[in-house]
Enzyme design. Sequence first.
Site, PDB file in Angstrom:
ATOM      1  N   ASP A 110     -56.906  15.508  17.812  1.00 19.89           N
ATOM      2  CA  ASP A 110     -55.235  15.616  17.834  1.00 19.89           C
ATOM      3  C   ASP A 110     -54.628  16.031  18.898  1.00 19.89           C
ATOM      4  O   ASP A 110     -55.224  17.226  18.869  1.00 19.89           O
ATOM      5  CB  ASP A 110     -56.004  15.437  16.591  1.00 19.89           C
ATOM      6  CG  ASP A 110     -56.089  16.180  15.567  1.00 19.89           C
ATOM      7  OD1 ASP A 110     -56.987  17.303  16.328  1.00 19.89           O
ATOM      8  OD2 ASP A 110     -57.042  16.170  14.080  1.00 19.89           O
TER       9      ASP A 110
ATOM     10  N   GLU B 212     -50.814  14.683  11.438  1.00 20.98           N
ATOM     11  CA  GLU B 212     -50.618  14.644  10.614  1.00 20.98           C
ATOM     12  C   GLU B 212     -49.741  13.973   9.964  1.00 20.98           C
ATOM     13  O   GLU B 212     -49.228  13.975   8.831  1.00 20.98           O
ATOM     14  CB  GLU B 212     -49.796  15.979  10.755  1.00 20.98           C
ATOM     15  CG  GLU B 212     -50.770  17.343  11.167  1.00 20.98           C
ATOM     16  CD  GLU B 212     -51.861  17.810  10.298  1.00 20.98           C
ATOM     17  OE1 GLU B 212     -51.587  17.720   8.926  1.00 20.98           O
ATOM     18  OE2 GLU B 212     -52.474  18.388  10.701  1.00 20.98           O
TER      19      GLU B 212
HETATM   20  C1  LIG Z   1     -57.262  17.912   8.327  1.00 19.55           C
HETATM   21  C2  LIG Z   1     -55.878  17.680   7.553  1.00 19.55           C
HETATM   22  O1  LIG Z   1     -55.432  18.286   7.185  1.00 19.55           O
HETATM   23  N1  LIG Z   1     -55.554  16.527   7.065  1.00 19.55           N
HETATM   24  C3  LIG Z   1     -54.017  16.055   6.706  1.00 19.55           C
HETATM   25  C4  LIG Z   1     -53.938  14.519   6.831  1.00 19.55           C
HETATM   26  C5  LIG Z   1     -52.357  13.822   6.469  1.00 19.55           C
HETATM   27  C6  LIG Z   1     -52.369  12.854   6.143  1.00 19.55           C
HETATM   28  C7  LIG Z   1     -50.787  12.412   5.899  1.00 19.55           C
HETATM   29  N2  LIG Z   1     -49.505  13.379   6.364  1.00 19.55           N
HETATM   30  C8  LIG Z   1     -50.295  12.857   4.547  1.00 19.55           C
HETATM   31  O2  LIG Z   1     -50.229  14.100   3.954  1.00 19.55           O
HETATM   32  O3  LIG Z   1     -51.093  11.783   3.326  1.00 19.55           O
HETATM   33  C9  LIG Z   1     -54.266  16.612   5.501  1.00 19.55           C
HETATM   34  O4  LIG Z   1     -52.860  16.553   4.808  1.00 19.55           O
HETATM   35  O5  LIG Z   1     -55.113  16.514   5.305  1.00 19.55           O
END
Ligand SMILES: CC(=O)N[C@@H](CCC[C@H](N)C(=O)O)C(=O)O
Length: 375
Positions: free
Chosen positions: A69, A128
């Site tokens: 990513d 993200e």
């Molecule tokens: C690995 C990681 O930290 N991923 C993020 C993905 C965020 C998805 C979306 N923007 C949300 O906040 O629901 C995470 O915060 O887990």
Amino acid sequence: MMKMNDLIHIRRAFHQIPELGFNEFKTQQLLLDTISNMEQTRLQIKTWKTAVFVRVEGRQDYTIAYRADMDGLPITEETGYSFASKHEGAMHACGHDFHMTIALGLLDHFASHEPECHLLFIFQPAEEGPGGAKPIIEADVLGAWQPDEIYALHIDPNLPVGSIATKPGLLFANTSELFIDFQGKGGHAAYPHTANDMVVACAHFVTQVQTVVARNIDPLDSAVVTLGVIAGGTKQNVIAATARLEGTIRTLSMASMEVVKSRLEAIAAGIEASFACKIAIDYGSNYCEVYNDPELAEAFAAFSKTRKGITFVEAEEAMTGEDFGYFLKQYPGVMFWLGVDSPYGLHDSRLQPSEEAIGIAIEHMVAFLSAKKPR
Ligand SMILES: CC(=O)N[C@@H](CCC[C@H](N)C(=O)O)C(=O)O
């Protein structure tokens, strides 16, 4: 061939230019420039929006994809690094600078060493938010380059360098973003009876939300509602006409996701009635769970356990989200954690992953992909 110093240089260059979802223009250019310096004979490259895809021709007609990513986060960096972010208010605080560098290291190796299977490198925007994996799949961007298997890693600040962790089946949660707008009537601070205060309505909502998981979700299941932003009002002596909350929901099961959403809506209806206001809930982007193919995850674990210098750790399920889950719904594969031993965690403005982990990950995945045979 790239040396360790080159890779560190590239990681630091990515680190200085974090860009938010689907705005990874400089990042995309840096990827393309770096790839253009590699041996080109067996490479095919295409781009889509800010994504980059590189296919490496292998000996067997079987394709293994590797995804990294690309996006940063809206966080102001506080690492004190000499190579800190040059983009004010943005930071690679989730390790995507590492993810891309490791993928480039692998790509560089296989550009000049013919792989057993075809390899497909996916540099994916917007992990993200709002999510890049689903639009790539929905627009059929891969076309004829359909993978038979897919892999990706995520840095883990809590694990020591040299560790790799994963598990068969469920690894990461279902997610839903949460944006809640309160609309009421503002007024003069001295005349509260002429207004209905959205700061107070918002405060009641925040407090009641704390019961959603505690009193509606089976304790043996798991769910999280985090409200990361609260905003409202314009001045200390003005009653706020509006307020806004931003957050995220995480659940291990989709059934719990539905329960959480319906409880939030019920609380909103109650607050609307008691404060005579309007509340609008927007669930933003939603990610499905990350579910590792059991057989491939077992094979990856077995391979990792044989490698000198690698400590394999049985991972626990985590409430993090990852839109890599959409690729895993489409193609069997595995996501795993890479130990980077930082005193500060993911999404922390002081995240300091150890760069030693970059070489370890590249060596591990070069060995894995070189040994990999079609299923
Ligand atoms: C690995 C990681 O930290 N991923 C993020 C993905 C965020 C998805 C979306 N923007 C949300 O906040 O629901 C995470 O915060 O887990």
